[in-house]
Write an enzyme that holds these catalytic residues in place. Structure first.
Site, mmCIF file in Angstrom:
data_model
loop_
_atom_site.group_PDB
_atom_site.id
_atom_site.type_symbol
_atom_site.label_atom_id
_atom_site.label_comp_id
_atom_site.label_asym_id
_atom_site.label_seq_id
_atom_site.Cartn_x
_atom_site.Cartn_y
_atom_site.Cartn_z
ATOM 1 N N GLU A 81 44.435 -46.673 -46.811
ATOM 2 C CA GLU A 81 45.393 -45.600 -47.061
ATOM 3 C C GLU A 81 45.321 -44.745 -45.812
ATOM 4 O O GLU A 81 44.240 -44.305 -45.402
ATOM 5 C CB GLU A 81 44.995 -44.807 -48.302
ATOM 6 C CG GLU A 81 45.254 -45.554 -49.601
ATOM 7 C CD GLU A 81 46.739 -45.751 -49.896
ATOM 8 O OE1 GLU A 81 47.569 -44.964 -49.394
ATOM 9 O OE2 GLU A 81 47.073 -46.703 -50.620
ATOM 10 N N THR A 121 39.684 -44.461 -36.614
ATOM 11 C CA THR A 121 40.542 -43.431 -36.025
ATOM 12 C C THR A 121 39.719 -42.374 -35.303
ATOM 13 O O THR A 121 38.551 -42.132 -35.646
ATOM 14 C CB THR A 121 41.367 -42.760 -37.148
ATOM 15 O OG1 THR A 121 42.022 -41.610 -36.629
ATOM 16 C CG2 THR A 121 40.480 -42.310 -38.311
ATOM 17 N N ASP A 122 40.357 -41.708 -34.352
ATOM 18 C CA ASP A 122 39.685 -40.586 -33.668
ATOM 19 C C ASP A 122 39.526 -39.375 -34.596
ATOM 20 O O ASP A 122 38.763 -38.451 -34.299
ATOM 21 C CB ASP A 122 40.437 -40.188 -32.391
ATOM 22 C CG ASP A 122 41.887 -39.786 -32.610
ATOM 23 O OD1 ASP A 122 42.360 -39.785 -33.771
ATOM 24 O OD2 ASP A 122 42.555 -39.466 -31.610
ATOM 25 N N GLU A 123 40.235 -39.389 -35.742
ATOM 26 C CA GLU A 123 40.154 -38.229 -36.645
ATOM 27 C C GLU A 123 38.768 -38.055 -37.258
ATOM 28 O O GLU A 123 38.470 -36.994 -37.810
ATOM 29 C CB GLU A 123 41.186 -38.349 -37.765
ATOM 30 C CG GLU A 123 42.600 -38.314 -37.256
ATOM 31 C CD GLU A 123 43.620 -38.142 -38.366
ATOM 32 O OE1 GLU A 123 43.273 -37.618 -39.433
ATOM 33 O OE2 GLU A 123 44.773 -38.525 -38.157
ATOM 34 N N SER A 149 40.529 -38.561 -43.340
ATOM 35 C CA SER A 149 39.594 -38.794 -42.231
ATOM 36 C C SER A 149 38.148 -38.856 -42.715
ATOM 37 O O SER A 149 37.315 -39.553 -42.120
ATOM 38 C CB SER A 149 39.772 -37.756 -41.122
ATOM 39 O OG SER A 149 39.696 -36.450 -41.607
ATOM 40 N N THR A 151 37.205 -40.267 -45.535
ATOM 41 C CA THR A 151 36.964 -41.633 -46.034
ATOM 42 C C THR A 151 36.890 -42.635 -44.884
ATOM 43 O O THR A 151 36.139 -43.615 -44.965
ATOM 44 C CB THR A 151 38.035 -42.081 -47.056
ATOM 45 O OG1 THR A 151 39.332 -42.025 -46.449
ATOM 46 C CG2 THR A 151 38.005 -41.224 -48.311
ATOM 47 N N LYS A 152 37.644 -42.403 -43.816
ATOM 48 C CA LYS A 152 37.510 -43.287 -42.640
ATOM 49 C C LYS A 152 36.128 -43.105 -42.015
ATOM 50 O O LYS A 152 35.488 -44.081 -41.603
ATOM 51 C CB LYS A 152 38.607 -42.997 -41.608
ATOM 52 C CG LYS A 152 40.000 -43.404 -42.026
ATOM 53 C CD LYS A 152 40.162 -44.891 -42.292
ATOM 54 C CE LYS A 152 40.041 -45.756 -41.043
ATOM 55 N NZ LYS A 152 40.358 -47.181 -41.341
ATOM 56 N N ASN A 177 46.454 -41.627 -31.912
ATOM 57 C CA ASN A 177 47.730 -41.807 -32.631
ATOM 58 C C ASN A 177 48.582 -42.910 -32.015
ATOM 59 O O ASN A 177 48.892 -42.868 -30.823
ATOM 60 C CB ASN A 177 48.545 -40.515 -32.594
ATOM 61 C CG ASN A 177 48.032 -39.485 -33.560
ATOM 62 O OD1 ASN A 177 46.897 -39.027 -33.457
ATOM 63 N ND2 ASN A 177 48.882 -39.103 -34.505
ATOM 64 N N LYS A 203 61.640 -31.937 -38.514
ATOM 65 C CA LYS A 203 60.790 -30.934 -39.170
ATOM 66 C C LYS A 203 59.444 -30.866 -38.467
ATOM 67 O O LYS A 203 58.663 -31.830 -38.485
ATOM 68 C CB LYS A 203 60.556 -31.316 -40.640
ATOM 69 C CG LYS A 203 61.829 -31.611 -41.430
ATOM 70 C CD LYS A 203 62.652 -30.364 -41.679
ATOM 71 C CE LYS A 203 63.863 -30.661 -42.545
ATOM 72 N NZ LYS A 203 65.113 -30.149 -41.950
#
Ligand code: NAD
Ligand code: TDX
Length: 332
Positions: A81, A121-123, A149, A151-152, A177, A203
Site C-alpha cells: 500500500e 522508500t526514502d520516506e 512510511s 510500515t515501510k 519520488n 491542487k
C-alpha cells in the site's frame, strides 16, 4: 537467464520494472499482484506471454507464496500500500500488506534460500528542513512520519533482521519520488496532469514549498537490476537522480508544458504531518556498483509523461472521478 518473481508488478513502479526487464534482459517474470485499486492488468498489456505471466494473489497468502518461491531464482518485492493520504484515512491495509506481507515473503525466502530484493522508500528517514544542506544517506537514522512510511520502515527492519538472524540473501533499496507512465491518478504528478486534461485546476497542498527528489521510474528499474546483479547481500542502497524540486515549481511546469497559465492552480488543505523535504545522496550505488541515471532532463521526462497521459486516457479515466471525490471530501 533467471526466473524472477515480481510482487506488485501490476502497480506503477513494478510494471515499469517488468517492461524494463523484458527489454533489457532475457529473464522470465512471474508477477504476483493482488490487483487492489492500485493494480492494473493492462499496465502489462503487450508483453510477451512466454516471458511474463500474472498470478493474482496476496503476498500474505503463505501457501501461494510458498508454491511460487519453489520455481523462482530471485524475488523483487514492490507490492505495498503506497499512498500517504490513504494511510492517514485507513492505516490497517498498510499493516497487513507492508508488514505481514513482507514477513510472509521473508519466511518463504528463508525456507527456499531465494535471493530477495526489497523495494523501499526514502520516506523511512523522515524529512529534512528546506535550508538544510544535508541529504539522506544509508546511515541516516530511521524517523518515519506517516502510517505509510512507518510500515515501510518496519518492513525494512524485518528484512535486516531476517538477513542477520536467518541468513536470508537479501538487499534493500530506498528510492526517492518516481514519475513516469502507469502511475495512479491519486499521486501528485498524474493527478495534476489529468486535472488539466479534464479542465480542473491543479491542487497544491498548503503553500507548495515541500520538496521532492524526482527520479524517472525507468532509472529506478535500472538501479534495481544493477543491485540484483552486483549488490552485496545485507547491504542497503539509496537510489536517487539529483532531482530536487518544490511542488509549486512542478505544478507551474505542468501547466506551462500543457499550454496553460502557470498560476492557474488552487491551494488546498495541507496534508497532516506533511514531510517538508526529501533528498537522496546515491553516492554508494554510483561508486560501488557503477550505476548512473539516464533521464537527466526533468522537463523532457515530464513532457513525455504528459504525452503518455494524453494518449492513454482509457487507462486512467476509470479511477479519476473516485479519486477526486475522495480528495474533495478532505478539502483537497
Ligand atoms: P502502487 O500503489 O502503484 O502499486 C502497488 C502494487 O502492489 C499494486 O499493483 C497492488 O495491486 C499491489 N498490491 C498491494 N497489496 C498487495 C498484496 N497484499 N499482495 C499482492 N499485491 C499487492 O505503488 P508504487 O508507487 O508502484 O510503489 C511500489 C513500491 O515502491 C512500494 O513498495 C513503494 O513503497 C515503493 N516506492 C515508491 C515510490 C514512489 O514514488 N511511488 C518511491 C520509492 C519507493
Ligand atoms: O494533489 C496533491 N497535491 C499536492 O500538493 C497531491 C496528491 C500531493 N501533493 C503533494 C504532497 C507531496 O508533497 O505533492 C507531493 C507528492 O505527493 P505524493 O505523490 O502523494 O507522493 P509522496 O507523499 O511524496 O510519496 C511518494 O514518494 C515516496 C509515493 O507516493 C510513496 O509511495 C513513495 O514512498
Amino acid at each position: 537467464m533467471a526466473r524472477l518473481l515480481v510482487t506488485g508488478g501490476a502497480g506503477f513502479i513494478g510494471s515499469n520494472f517488468v517492461h524494463h526487464v523484458v527489454e533489457h534482459t532475457d529473464h522470465t517474470v512471474t508477477v504476483l499482484d493482488k490487483l487492489t485499486y492500485a493494480g492494473n492488468e493492462s499496465s502489462l498489456a503487450g508483453l510477451p506471454e512466454d516471458r511474463v505471466r500474472l498470478v493474482k494473489g496476496d503476498i500474505a497468502d503463505a501457501d501461494l507464496v510458498d508454491t511460487l518461491f519453489a520455481d523462482t531464482d530471485a524475488v523483487v518485492h514492490y507490492a505495498a500500500e503506497s499512498h500517504n493520504d490513504n494511510s492517514l484515512n485507513d492505516p490497517r491495509p498498510f499493516l497487513d500488506t507492508n508488514i505481514v506481507g513482507t514477513y510472509t515473503l521473508l519466511e518463504a525466502a528463508r525456507k527456499h534460500g531465494t535471493r530477495f530484493h526489497h523495494i523501499s522508500t526514502d520516506e523511512v528517514y523522515g524529512d529534512l528542513e528546506l535550508d538544510d544542506p544535508a541529504r539522506f544517506t544509508e546511515n541516516t537514522p530511521y524517523n518515519p512520519s506517516s502510517p505509510y512510511s512507518s510500515t515501510k520502515a518496519g518492513s525494512d527492519l524485518l528484512v535486516r533482521a531476517w538477513v542477520r538472524s536467518f541468513g536470508v540473501q537479501a538487499t534493500i533499496s530506498n528510492c526517492s519520488n518516481n514519475y513516469g507512465p502507469y502511475q495512479h491518478v491519486e499521486k501528485f504528478i498524474p493527478r495534476q496532469i489529468t486535472n488539466v486534461i479534464r479542465g480542473i485546476r491543479p491542487k497544491l497542498y498548503g503553500a507548495g514549498e515541500n520538496v521532492r527528489d524526482w527520479i524517472h521510474a525507468d532509472d529506478h528499474s535500472s538501479a534495481v537490476l544493477t543491485i540484483l546483479d552486483k549488490g552485496q547481500i545485507g547491504e542497503t542502497y539509496l537510489i536517487g537522480a539529483d532531482g530536487e524540486k518544490d511542488n509549486k515549481t512542478v505544478v507551474e511546469l505542468i501547466l506551462t508544458l500543457m499550454g496553460e497559465s502557470p498560476d492557474a492552480y488552487d491551494h488546498v488543505t495541507d496534508r497532516p504531518g506533511h514531510d517538508m523535504r526529501y533528498a537522496i545522496d546515491s553516492t554508494k550505488l554510483r561508486t560501488e556498483l557503477g550505476w548512473a541515471p539516464q533521464y537527466r532532463d526533468f522537463d523532457a521526462g515530464l513532457a513525455a509523461t504528459i504525452d503518455w497521459y494524453k494518449a492513454n486516457e482509457a487507462w486512467w479515466a476509470p479511477a479519476k472521478d473516485g479519486v477526486e471525490a475522495f480528495y474533495a471530501s478532505k478539502g483537497q
